[in-house]
Design an enzyme around this catalytic site. Structure first.
Site, PDB file in Angstrom:
ATOM      1  N   GLY A   1      22.004  24.890  77.005  1.00 11.53           N
ATOM      2  CA  GLY A   1      20.612  24.747  76.624  1.00 11.53           C
ATOM      3  C   GLY A   1      20.322  23.597  75.677  1.00 11.53           C
ATOM      4  O   GLY A   1      19.173  23.360  75.303  1.00 11.53           O
TER       5      GLY A   1
ATOM      6  N   GLU B   1      26.450  26.198  90.459  1.00  9.75           N
ATOM      7  CA  GLU B   1      25.283  26.934  89.987  1.00  9.75           C
ATOM      8  C   GLU B   1      24.022  26.474  90.719  1.00  9.75           C
ATOM      9  O   GLU B   1      23.793  25.274  90.896  1.00  9.75           O
ATOM     10  CB  GLU B   1      25.119  26.745  88.480  1.00  9.75           C
TER      11      GLU B   1
ATOM     12  N   ARG C   1      35.553  24.605  85.569  1.00 11.56           N
ATOM     13  CA  ARG C   1      36.488  25.414  84.782  1.00 11.56           C
ATOM     14  C   ARG C   1      36.337  26.870  85.196  1.00 11.56           C
ATOM     15  O   ARG C   1      35.493  27.208  86.036  1.00 11.56           O
ATOM     16  CB  ARG C   1      36.161  25.287  83.289  1.00 11.56           C
TER      17      ARG C   1
END
Length: 716
Positions: free
Chosen positions: A205, A315, A333
């Site tokens: 963020g 994602e 990762r």
């Protein structure tokens, strides 16, 4: 500990299996054999991390007969991950910049301890291109993808270009190199508002701003640039079309060095605060088998586009209405939430990482990977949700966790009487549960959260339980703005039931009685405490009034002695007197209050820390304060009401001081910056005044409620 390969409850979807069998990403492109010359020996691995992930890696390595080497900072000398390893080496002071981020020290320890490989875990050096390259240069296996893949996926604008060229859907936006205000504003107008400004590097963020209209664009741009430069050393940003109420859906992928790549289904990570995940689940609710395959194949295509090796996560942002999805980023990762994928696939992803790093082919082909049931993971943080989710370092004075089983897993790096340190992430543990379906898994999660009892510092456990009980969450209606949208229901006024106040009164009476007997045992008759006549028995007091405060509300419980071990109680002198009896016993190193109120028997776990009683019922934790003596309360009140006192809202480290003695300040001026657990907090002046004194220096540790700066009000 939930075993990865021994879950006995079988739950299969024939439709899913049928679709998987027709999946195009199957044995046609799957290398069946491994050339022995391509294999390398890994019998000793250095874990370049700390906390629960270091413990989790260590356990799998030991199960495979691989020796483990831990590294630790001065603050972590007695940490759980140190005790689990075969060897451990100190690499510097508590600050991660001087210990866990010191590439030279970690490589030196790997060489000294004769490790063939380094596992970076997540965070710290796990996505550091330079470290991956240094490992290669020093002939140490980096258990992760090639440095080139980390580099390509670590820069968001570059990764989006690669994905677009590979046919992966990318959300509309500007990913160009021209970073002038004029160009960015022009591109923003083309995209349309609202839109998202994002730092091209990093995550968590940082450097991210939502801009609702053109008027706020330049201010938000400057703010995002400043934060990005500070966090990642790069102020460059990209612009994206803002999807309102998106779902955050990610796919776990795995690739080997022989060109094989598979997906291990998707996770939904939409429940977030401050753009950081709180609850994850797998599979994602509401996803059809057809969409599941489409997501998986797209993620594999993304991995192959960058020559990926090892565990990774692709994602996506997903529209919750029509289920359109777009590439967001790739995490190169092992993810924090990988255990939910392990629960539904019955696989150990760290084992796969070690095998792939050694040159082996993937253990399974795509059609051999099946989905079983449903799993949730919730992150238990040391933080105060009702106080803006401020992190809170502190001492784990009391800790009781659910019993682990084939369906319940607790991942942690701390135990009772450990400290949650201000220098690192505030996560205490991960609670992972599995069920045959989503409803069953959610029931188990809510039950086990009630068995997770922590005292000594604030946690988000009750907040997570409130989320799990929300009707929309139970229906799978999740999106990244869920917490903000439902804040009124999630942060309702807490009204303590009278029955809990009566439990508190009885617990306090029995607790004092127990301590009086202990004192009597030590001072009068060491062999028979019940024979002494000087033992202080509260049963002998006929009437008593106990005062408590709960959520700043004063409560009064009147107590009448009826007969031995039986009392009559009433709250705030309202309503009828109720008959109360019970016992306080030590069971498995915890105190359990067995109480009967008007014939209803309940059991509650209890602990008393200082002037606070913690009552852990089967549904909720209650904290009841026992007021200080009057003179102490008045002293504290005078400090709290003094507008000239700049008080630390949390434990942390002084990062910046903006003022010095004698400076004039105006209300709202920044005085001090405190950093704790990856979060920055600015302390501002509450009045127009003059700085009388600055009590700390940059780098000092401060506790919650410490006085930082004294101000005197400017008088006319």
């Amino acid at each position: 500990m939930l075993q990865y390969t021994t879950i006995k409850i079988m739950y299969h979807s024939r439709k899913v299996q049928l679709l998987l069998k027709t999946n195009l990403l199957t044995s046609k492109t799957y290398s069946q054999t491994t050339n022995p010359k391509q294999l390398v020996k890994i019998d000793k691995v250095l874990i370049a991390n700390r906390g629960e992930i270091a413990c989790r890696i260590s356990r799998t390595a030991k199960r495979l007969g691989i020796k483990t080497v831990a590294v630790y900072s001065d603050a972590d000398r007695n940490a759980m991950h140190v005790n689990l390893a075969d060897e451990a080496y100190c690499i510097g002071p508590a600050q991660s910049s001087q210990s866990y981020l010191r590439q030279d020290k970690i490589i030196s320890v790997a060489k000294q301890s004769k490790c063939q490989a380094i596992h970076p875990g997540y965070g710290f050096l796990s996505e550091n291109t330079e470290f991956a390259e240094l490992c290669q240069k020093e002939n140490v296996i980096f258990i992760g993808p090639p440095a080139s893949a980390i580099r390509d996926m670590g820069i968001k604008n570059k990764s989006k270009k690669i994905m677009a060229n590979a046919g992966v859907p990318v959300i509309e936006g500007y990913h160009g190199d021209d970073q002038s205000n004029e160009t960015l504003l022009s591109e923003a107008k083309k995209i349309g508002f609202p839109l998202m400004i994002k730092a091209i590097r990093g995550g968590g963020g940082k450097g991210m701003r939502i801009v609702l209209n053109e008027n706020g664009f330049l201010d938000a741009l400057e703010s995002a640039r400043t934060e990005s430069q500070k966090a990642f050393g790069d102020s460059a940003v990209l612009l994206e079309q803002y999807v309102e109420k998106p779902r955050h859906v990610e796919v776990q992928i795995f690739a080997d060095k022989h060109g094989n790549a598979v997906y291990l289904f998707e996770r939904d990570c939409s429940i977030q605060r401050r753009h950081q995940k709180v609850i994850e689940e797998a599979p994602a609710p509401g996803i059809s088998p057809e969409l599941r395959i489409e997501l998986g194949e797209t993620a594999v295509r993304a991995a192959k586009a960058v020559g990926y090796v090892g565990a990774g996560t692709v994602e996506f942002i997903m529209d919750p209405i029509n289920y359109n999805f777009h590439f967001m980023e790739m995490n190169t990762r092992l993810q924090v939430e990988h255990p939910v994928t392990e629960a539904i696939t019955r696989l150990d992803l760290v084992e796969w990482q070690l095998k792939v790093a050694a040159g082996e082919i993937l253990p399974l082909k795509q059609e051999e990977i099946h989905l079983h049931g449903h799993a949730f993971e919730t992150r238990i943080y040391a933080e105060s949700p009702r106080n803006g989710f401020l992190p809170g370092a502190g001492h784990l004075s009391y800790l009781r966790t659910p019993e682990t089983s084939e369906t319940v897993r607790v991942e942690t790096g701390v135990k009772e009487n450990d400290d949650v340190l201000v220098h690192y992430d505030p996560m205490i543990a991960k609670l992972v549960v599995w069920g045959a379906n989503r409803n069953e898994a959610l029931r188990i999660l809510k039950s086990k959260l009630s068995e997770y009892n922590v005292a000594g510092l604030d946690t988000n456990i009750e907040f997570i339980k409130d989320i799990c009980s929300h009707p929309k969450f139970q229906n799978g209606e999740v999106h990244t703005g869920f917490i903000e949208e439902n804040s009124k229901e999630l942060f309702t006024d807490l009204r303590i039931p009278n029955s809990i106040l009566m439990q508190s009164a009885l617990a306090l009476i029995l607790y004092e009685e127990m301590n009086a007997l202990v004192i009597s045992f030590k001072t009068n008759n060491p062999f028979n405490p019940f024979a002494t006549e000087t033992g202080y028995r509260y049963n002998h007091i006929l009437n008593r009034t106990l005062n408590f405060t709960v959520n700043d509300q004063n409560m009064e419980v009147s107590v009448k002695y009826v007969e031995p071990e039986i009392y009559s109680m009433r709250v705030n002198n309202i309503g009828p007197w109720r008959q109360v009896r019970g016992t306080l016993k030590k069971i498995n190193n915890a105190l359990e209050l067995n109480i009967e109120i008007d014939g209803l028997i309940t059991r509650t776990r209890v602990t008393k820390l200082g002037n606070k009683l913690h009552l852990f019922t089967n549904t909720q934790e209650w904290q009841v304060n026992i007021p200080n003596p009057k003179f102490v309360s008045e002293l504290n009140k005078s400090v709290e009401l003094n507008p000239s006192a700049a008080i630390s809202p949390m434990s942390g480290i002084i990062e910046k001081i903006f003022v010095k003695k004698g400076d004039k300040v105006q209300q709202g001026d920044s005085l001090v910056v405190i950093v704790a657990m990856k979060m920055e907090h600015v302390i501002k002046a509450s009045i127009d005044g003059v700085v009388e004194d600055v009590l700390y220096s940059v780098g000092d540790n401060v506790s919650k409620d410490n006085l930082l700066v004294k101000l005197s009000e400017i008088k006319e």
